[in-house]
Design a protein around this motif. Sequence first.
Motif, PDB file in Angstrom:
ATOM      1  N   UNK A 154       0.469  -1.385  -0.219  1.00 45.13           N
ATOM      2  CA  UNK A 154      -0.235  -0.005   0.119  1.00 45.13           C
ATOM      3  C   UNK A 154       0.857   1.432   0.144  1.00 45.13           C
ATOM      4  N   UNK A 155       1.653   1.223   1.124  1.00 40.83           N
ATOM      5  CA  UNK A 155       2.763   2.437   0.619  1.00 40.83           C
ATOM      6  C   UNK A 155       3.170   2.381  -0.495  1.00 40.83           C
ATOM      7  N   UNK A 156       3.951   1.529  -1.291  1.00 36.64           N
ATOM      8  CA  UNK A 156       4.780   1.668  -2.386  1.00 36.64           C
ATOM      9  C   UNK A 156       3.416   1.713  -2.907  1.00 36.64           C
ATOM     10  N   UNK A 157       2.893   2.450  -3.193  1.00 40.16           N
ATOM     11  CA  UNK A 157       1.656   2.578  -4.770  1.00 40.16           C
ATOM     12  C   UNK A 157       1.934   3.835  -4.684  1.00 40.16           C
ATOM     13  N   UNK A 158       2.536   4.745  -3.067  1.00 41.24           N
ATOM     14  CA  UNK A 158       2.579   6.085  -3.542  1.00 41.24           C
ATOM     15  C   UNK A 158       2.391   6.887  -4.397  1.00 41.24           C
ATOM     16  N   UNK A 159       1.232   7.019  -4.114  1.00 33.51           N
ATOM     17  CA  UNK A 159       0.376   7.856  -5.177  1.00 33.51           C
ATOM     18  C   UNK A 159       0.003   9.477  -4.412  1.00 33.51           C
ATOM     19  N   UNK A 160       0.411   9.842  -3.585  1.00 32.31           N
ATOM     20  CA  UNK A 160       0.919  11.695  -4.111  1.00 32.31           C
ATOM     21  C   UNK A 160       1.749  11.798  -4.473  1.00 32.31           C
ATOM     22  N   UNK A 161       3.086  11.147  -4.394  1.00 34.27           N
ATOM     23  CA  UNK A 161       4.324  11.993  -5.312  1.00 34.27           C
ATOM     24  C   UNK A 161       4.293  11.453  -6.611  1.00 34.27           C
ATOM     25  N   UNK A 162       2.993  10.608  -6.867  1.00 32.25           N
ATOM     26  CA  UNK A 162       2.791  10.385  -8.634  1.00 32.25           C
ATOM     27  C   UNK A 162       2.224  11.262  -9.033  1.00 32.25           C
TER      28      UNK A 162
END
Length: 327
Positions: A154-162
Amino acid sequence: MPASFPTLSLDRPDDIVAHLHALGWLTATEEVVRMEKAGEGNMNLVVRAVTTRRSFILKQSRPWVEKYPSIEAPGDRMLVEVAFYQAVSDHPAVADRMPAIFAVDEGSRSAILEDLGTASDCTDLYATGRLDPQPLATWLSELHDVQVPDPLREGLRNREMRKLNHAHIFDLPMTGAHGMDLDEVTPGLQALADEFRVRAGLRDITSVLGNLYLSDGETLLHGDFYPGSWLRTGDGVKVIDPEFGFLGAREFDLGVFVAHLHMSGHSSDECSRALKAYTRPFDRELVDRFAGVEIMRRLIGVAQLPLVRTLAEKKELLSRAERLMRA
Ligand SMILES: Nc1ncnc2c1ncn2[C@@H]1O[C@H](COP(=O)(O)OP(=O)(O)OP(=O)(O)O)[C@@H](O)[C@H]1O
Ligand SMILES: [Mg+2]
């Protein structure tokens, strides 16, 4: 960020030393002799601490861009970087080409990492143009095989940085809404950009690729695989700074990789040879399309490179970007 943890700054070195002591990151007899900015970077605080026993790198993310504090950025990105290091820790072919991570403090979004030495990153490539891409392509093959353990996914979805990166790669360069006067970079570039942005179909192509970038995938990507993330060390080239890492389409990493080979003067044949060292299946056309967008955004977006080129050369590069985008 919890009040008990300081926003670290090289202007207040005593606070950094106190932080290191509070977390038990220095031994009782160890003293900090010197601290300095570790190298060129924009996003985070990155400090080299030299002690009586060793040197290491301290990195802290905060909810803004270090170089431009008025610009907000996802404050948790150090935790993504840490999750990335954890995900690859059982994969020596990946981890051995990255700094070891010694200790992490989630509360202060800070960690200490192995110091790979003061050698520079590879951004001089745009001037010198020479690099053996093979070890980097091999590293990517290995990275893209990593099975990310469930607790880290989940953390590595990294949606905010994406989301942040999506704006700077796929959106703002094509609309020009970043408001940058490109003539200040290279006189005449603004007109080239204006004309490029309205060429038939290019906005749609960029928008489709942008949506793909925002879609969740299964492959662990570095997310920012360009010469600023490659360090020359006595032990070969190493890879740092996976704060933009995410689970996505492998072609994104590969596209960014070859885009920077193109921009550092490698021919299309040389780029193809570099991709041969990547030993897993991939969609070559999709790689080219992402490569085209990356070249485009480095020329007419905000995240400019030390790319000393004439207007004519930039025009030629933009044409190459267009051909790749239409692959
Ligand atoms: N483990 C390391 N060993 C040696 N030098 C390092 C290490 N990590 C970072 N550096 C140096 O510090 C610089 C900035 O590091 P890094 O790229 O991680 O920071 P950043 O703030 O995320 O940068 P950017 O704005 O480019 O994303 C690097 O280019 C390199 O010179
Ligand atoms: Mg970074």
